[in-house]
Design a protein around this motif. Structure first.
Motif, PDB file in Angstrom:
ATOM      1  N   LYS A   1       5.678 -10.013  -4.649  1.00  0.00           N
ATOM      2  CA  LYS A   1       5.506  -9.134  -5.168  1.00  0.00           C
ATOM      3  C   LYS A   1       3.718  -8.786  -5.790  1.00  0.00           C
ATOM      4  O   LYS A   1       2.365  -7.979  -6.100  1.00  0.00           O
ATOM      5  CB  LYS A   1       6.057  -7.990  -6.359  1.00  0.00           C
TER       6      LYS A   1
ATOM      7  N   ASN B   1       0.211  -4.975   0.054  1.00  0.00           N
ATOM      8  CA  ASN B   1       1.119  -3.774  -1.386  1.00  0.00           C
ATOM      9  C   ASN B   1       1.336  -5.512  -2.128  1.00  0.00           C
ATOM     10  O   ASN B   1       2.403  -5.424  -2.895  1.00  0.00           O
ATOM     11  CB  ASN B   1       2.017  -3.078  -1.134  1.00  0.00           C
TER      12      ASN B   1
ATOM     13  N   GLU C   1       0.409  -7.496  -5.433  1.00  0.00           N
ATOM     14  CA  GLU C   1      -0.543  -7.638  -6.664  1.00  0.00           C
ATOM     15  C   GLU C   1      -0.989  -8.796  -6.640  1.00  0.00           C
ATOM     16  O   GLU C   1      -1.080  -9.868  -7.007  1.00  0.00           O
ATOM     17  CB  GLU C   1       0.185  -6.974  -7.723  1.00  0.00           C
TER      18      GLU C   1
ATOM     19  N   GLY D   1      -5.297  -2.035  -4.011  1.00  0.00           N
ATOM     20  CA  GLY D   1      -4.280  -2.993  -3.983  1.00  0.00           C
ATOM     21  C   GLY D   1      -4.918  -2.486  -5.491  1.00  0.00           C
ATOM     22  O   GLY D   1      -5.701  -2.081  -6.181  1.00  0.00           O
ATOM     23  N   ARG D   2      -3.943  -3.575  -7.053  1.00  0.00           N
ATOM     24  CA  ARG D   2      -3.885  -3.419  -7.429  1.00  0.00           C
ATOM     25  C   ARG D   2      -4.522  -5.003  -8.068  1.00  0.00           C
ATOM     26  O   ARG D   2      -3.839  -6.177  -7.296  1.00  0.00           O
ATOM     27  CB  ARG D   2      -2.261  -2.935  -8.081  1.00  0.00           C
TER      28      ARG D   2
END
Length: 179
Positions: A2, A33, A35, A58-59
């Motif tokens: 993640k 996806n 981060e 994206g983050r």
């Protein structure tokens, strides 16, 4: 995976391939996806990586100690910004947040973060994958040094497997995801 913590240069280096490949890795993060967790600056490969991820939806989480606000230009576009007091707290927070680590080309700070992360894995403080994005063979001399350290008896052959390496963004992410 993640979140991946990335260590990278505060400069972009002389070869344009460093920036180009960093953008590819950023795009791959966004597509998968994943981060980004990084030092929070907008300069150099650090900023290029963050910008590429943000550009593709994206983050990005930046972690920066207050004393560096003047030396490193804070990236104000990150998704989340975490202010800490010291470099030690920065590295600890980045490690806590990450499911894995990648080192892009960089200088002494990048190398220090990389080696501390490898050392933490070696002594069992984490079991997260650690990768080198070996753009233009940047890390090849370091890999040779590690092999030399094994031959000289200072690093065990098992510990060499801690470090994954690729010059291809997608391949490197696959290696980390499958470790």
């Amino acid at each position: 995976m993640k979140r991946i913590s990335v260590f990278a240069g505060s400069s972009a280096g002389h070869d344009p391939a460093f920036a180009e490949q960093t953008k590819r890795l950023g795009k791959a993060f966004a597509e998968k996806n994943i981060e980004l967790v990084y030092g929070g600056a907008k300069s150099g490969l650090m900023g290029i990586m963050a910008d590429a991820i943000l550009e593709h939806g994206g983050r990005v989480t930046g972690v920066m100690p207050t004393p560096l606000f003047e030396k490193e230009i804070v990236h104000e576009g990150v998704t989340t910004f975490i202010e800490v007091d010291t470099m030690h707290q920065r590295k600890e927070k980045m490690s806590q947040l990450a499911d894995g680590f990648i080192a892009l080309p960089g200088g002494f700070g990048t190398l220090e973060e990389l080696f501390e992360t490898i050392t933490w894995a070696q002594i069992g403080l984490h079991e997260k994958p650690v990768g080198l994005f070996n753009i233009q063979g940047y890390y090849t001399p370091l890999l040779h040094l590690m092999d030399h350290a094994i031959e000289a008896g200072f690093v065990s052959p098992e510990n060499r497997t801690i470090l994954l390496e690729s010059a291809d963004a997608q391949d490197l992410l696959s290696l980390l995801e499958n470790k």
